[in-house]
Motif scaffolding. Sequence first.
Motif, PDB file in Angstrom:
ATOM      1  N   VAL A 119       0.836  -1.206   0.000  1.00 27.79           N
ATOM      2  CA  VAL A 119       0.000   0.000   0.000  1.00 27.79           C
ATOM      3  C   VAL A 119       0.869   1.254   0.000  1.00 27.79           C
ATOM      4  O   VAL A 119       0.632   2.201  -0.749  1.00 27.79           O
ATOM      5  CB  VAL A 119      -0.942   0.013   1.219  1.00 27.79           C
ATOM      6  N   ILE A 120       1.891   1.233   0.839  1.00 26.75           N
ATOM      7  CA  ILE A 120       2.707   2.428   1.035  1.00 26.75           C
ATOM      8  C   ILE A 120       3.555   2.743  -0.189  1.00 26.75           C
ATOM      9  O   ILE A 120       3.726   3.906  -0.563  1.00 26.75           O
ATOM     10  CB  ILE A 120       3.609   2.247   2.272  1.00 26.75           C
ATOM     11  N   TYR A 121       4.079   1.692  -0.829  1.00 24.06           N
ATOM     12  CA  TYR A 121       4.948   1.879  -1.987  1.00 24.06           C
ATOM     13  C   TYR A 121       4.221   1.550  -3.285  1.00 24.06           C
ATOM     14  O   TYR A 121       3.184   0.895  -3.280  1.00 24.06           O
ATOM     15  CB  TYR A 121       6.209   1.013  -1.855  1.00 24.06           C
ATOM     16  N   ASP A 122       4.805   1.986  -4.383  1.00 25.03           N
ATOM     17  CA  ASP A 122       4.140   1.886  -5.676  1.00 25.03           C
ATOM     18  C   ASP A 122       4.398   0.522  -6.314  1.00 25.03           C
ATOM     19  O   ASP A 122       5.052   0.414  -7.354  1.00 25.03           O
ATOM     20  CB  ASP A 122       4.618   3.014  -6.597  1.00 25.03           C
ATOM     21  N   TYR A 123       3.862  -0.516  -5.667  1.00 23.14           N
ATOM     22  CA  TYR A 123       3.965  -1.852  -6.250  1.00 23.14           C
ATOM     23  C   TYR A 123       2.993  -1.972  -7.420  1.00 23.14           C
ATOM     24  O   TYR A 123       1.815  -1.658  -7.288  1.00 23.14           O
ATOM     25  CB  TYR A 123       3.591  -2.914  -5.215  1.00 23.14           C
ATOM     26  N   LYS A 124       3.490  -2.433  -8.556  1.00 22.39           N
ATOM     27  CA  LYS A 124       2.640  -2.651  -9.725  1.00 22.39           C
ATOM     28  C   LYS A 124       2.560  -4.161  -9.956  1.00 22.39           C
ATOM     29  O   LYS A 124       3.427  -4.753 -10.594  1.00 22.39           O
ATOM     30  CB  LYS A 124       3.200  -1.931 -10.951  1.00 22.39           C
ATOM     31  N   PHE A 125       1.503  -4.763  -9.440  1.00 24.68           N
ATOM     32  CA  PHE A 125       1.403  -6.214  -9.491  1.00 24.68           C
ATOM     33  C   PHE A 125       1.150  -6.742 -10.899  1.00 24.68           C
ATOM     34  O   PHE A 125       1.406  -7.899 -11.182  1.00 24.68           O
ATOM     35  CB  PHE A 125       0.312  -6.703  -8.535  1.00 24.68           C
ATOM     36  N   ALA A 126       0.660  -5.866 -11.777  1.00 31.60           N
ATOM     37  CA  ALA A 126       0.447  -6.303 -13.156  1.00 31.60           C
ATOM     38  C   ALA A 126       1.781  -6.607 -13.832  1.00 31.60           C
ATOM     39  O   ALA A 126       1.847  -7.352 -14.806  1.00 31.60           O
ATOM     40  CB  ALA A 126      -0.305  -5.229 -13.941  1.00 31.60           C
ATOM     41  N   ASP A 127       2.865  -6.041 -13.293  1.00 33.99           N
ATOM     42  CA  ASP A 127       4.184  -6.263 -13.879  1.00 33.99           C
ATOM     43  C   ASP A 127       4.823  -7.568 -13.416  1.00 33.99           C
ATOM     44  O   ASP A 127       5.845  -7.979 -13.961  1.00 33.99           O
ATOM     45  CB  ASP A 127       5.124  -5.100 -13.508  1.00 33.99           C
ATOM     46  N   VAL A 128       4.244  -8.180 -12.385  1.00 28.08           N
ATOM     47  CA  VAL A 128       4.812  -9.424 -11.870  1.00 28.08           C
ATOM     48  C   VAL A 128       4.484 -10.548 -12.845  1.00 28.08           C
ATOM     49  O   VAL A 128       3.322 -10.779 -13.167  1.00 28.08           O
ATOM     50  CB  VAL A 128       4.246  -9.758 -10.473  1.00 28.08           C
ATOM     51  N   PRO A 129       5.494 -11.274 -13.332  1.00 24.61           N
ATOM     52  CA  PRO A 129       5.233 -12.307 -14.326  1.00 24.61           C
ATOM     53  C   PRO A 129       4.484 -13.501 -13.749  1.00 24.61           C
ATOM     54  O   PRO A 129       4.440 -13.706 -12.537  1.00 24.61           O
ATOM     55  CB  PRO A 129       6.638 -12.721 -14.777  1.00 24.61           C
ATOM     56  N   GLY A 130       3.890 -14.296 -14.628  1.00 22.21           N
ATOM     57  CA  GLY A 130       3.179 -15.490 -14.197  1.00 22.21           C
ATOM     58  C   GLY A 130       3.407 -16.617 -15.192  1.00 22.21           C
ATOM     59  O   GLY A 130       3.655 -16.378 -16.377  1.00 22.21           O
ATOM     60  N   ASP A 131       3.346 -17.835 -14.690  1.00 24.78           N
ATOM     61  CA  ASP A 131       3.495 -19.017 -15.534  1.00 24.78           C
ATOM     62  C   ASP A 131       2.504 -20.053 -15.011  1.00 24.78           C
ATOM     63  O   ASP A 131       2.798 -20.783 -14.066  1.00 24.78           O
ATOM     64  CB  ASP A 131       4.933 -19.543 -15.471  1.00 24.78           C
ATOM     65  N   GLU A 132       1.329 -20.086 -15.633  1.00 23.96           N
ATOM     66  CA  GLU A 132       0.248 -20.928 -15.117  1.00 23.96           C
ATOM     67  C   GLU A 132       0.622 -22.410 -15.107  1.00 23.96           C
ATOM     68  O   GLU A 132       0.308 -23.142 -14.163  1.00 23.96           O
ATOM     69  CB  GLU A 132      -1.017 -20.710 -15.953  1.00 23.96           C
ATOM     70  N   ALA A 157       6.504 -17.309  -4.789  1.00 21.36           N
ATOM     71  CA  ALA A 157       7.918 -16.963  -4.688  1.00 21.36           C
ATOM     72  C   ALA A 157       8.762 -17.851  -5.607  1.00 21.36           C
ATOM     73  O   ALA A 157       9.685 -17.370  -6.284  1.00 21.36           O
ATOM     74  CB  ALA A 157       8.382 -17.098  -3.242  1.00 21.36           C
ATOM     75  N   LEU A 158       8.432 -19.133  -5.648  1.00 20.01           N
ATOM     76  CA  LEU A 158       9.158 -20.057  -6.530  1.00 20.01           C
ATOM     77  C   LEU A 158       8.895 -19.731  -8.003  1.00 20.01           C
ATOM     78  O   LEU A 158       9.790 -19.857  -8.856  1.00 20.01           O
ATOM     79  CB  LEU A 158       8.747 -21.499  -6.231  1.00 20.01           C
ATOM     80  N   GLU A 159       7.684 -19.328  -8.298  1.00 20.60           N
ATOM     81  CA  GLU A 159       7.311 -18.996  -9.674  1.00 20.60           C
ATOM     82  C   GLU A 159       8.099 -17.781 -10.165  1.00 20.60           C
ATOM     83  O   GLU A 159       8.612 -17.773 -11.303  1.00 20.60           O
ATOM     84  CB  GLU A 159       5.808 -18.703  -9.730  1.00 20.60           C
ATOM     85  N   ILE A 160       8.204 -16.762  -9.339  1.00 18.35           N
ATOM     86  CA  ILE A 160       8.945 -15.561  -9.730  1.00 18.35           C
ATOM     87  C   ILE A 160      10.424 -15.882  -9.927  1.00 18.35           C
ATOM     88  O   ILE A 160      11.060 -15.414 -10.885  1.00 18.35           O
ATOM     89  CB  ILE A 160       8.748 -14.446  -8.685  1.00 18.35           C
TER      90      ILE A 160
END
Length: 318
Positions: A110-123, A167-170
């Motif tokens: 909340v405090i910092y500008d985390y952009k979760f859309a930028d976090v990669p994913g591998d279904e 965490a393992l995925e990232i």
Amino acid sequence: MDDKQKLLVIIGPTAVGKTKLSIELAKRFNGEIISGDSMQIYRGMDIGTAKITCDEMEGISHHLIDIKDPDENFSVAEFQLLVRAKIKEIADRGKLPIIAGGTGLYIQSVIYDYKFADVPGDEKFRRQLEEKADRIGAEALYKELEKLDPKGAAVVHPNNVRRVIRALEIFHLTGRTMQEFQSTQQSDPLYQTAIVGLIIEREKLYQRINSRVDLMMEKGLLQEVTMLYQKGLRNCQSIQAIGYKEIYDYLDGKISLPQAIENLKQNSRRYAKRQLTWFRNKMNVKWFNITDVNDYEKKIEEISHYVEGKLRIKSNTY
């Protein structure tokens, strides 16, 4: 700095006394409280999450409590959106937003500008890890994370399979740990923030944790968890919470009730240690030691003066 929204954050390990302080400061600074606990969002999970009661609220408005059913998922990204909206809503009423809780990553997002859309994913990779967790158990998966990212593993509960898998995925996709990935996104705080941290001597904290667990059992924690168990809730994010997983092991016949209670106390103590590790490494906190109960009122005044100076506001006189 003055053009940023003012925000007060109260953090600290479980059972340290955040709820009591948050009420006191909300009265003094005309505030409303946003829960920063990732498990108090769930309805019907009151005793095990030490959820504040209506009487304990003392008329202070509280937000983000009882907003999800136990079978629903809840992410850091969703928390971020909801809390930022609540901060604006509270500020628009002329009140001071106060976040009180102990889930470090959620508050930090909340405090910092985390952009979760930028976090990669591998279904596909995620499904493989989920199947692996079902096959060999969550603990084995957690040990994999410990090898790759000891610091990250230290602030994740071994039973929180979803966080471990993420965490393992990232790491699988970026070659970086969760903390390394997040550090690239942090900048200056989005708010004019005062972060108050509470600490007490370790032995006294552990005594409080043990006593709190005993009180939870007296209040009906076993009955609360049994109701969830009988509804067939399993493999849910909510059930991974400390206080629920341990009782589930008892209800599954894996361990005795005394052992479940002892596991709950031990896991709570370990969680408190992980919380302190996270806050000390990740956030700019002003710590206040409240071990001496006879000095509590004086400590409240000290905390109030810090908040006044940090946020450039005045407390109410009442």
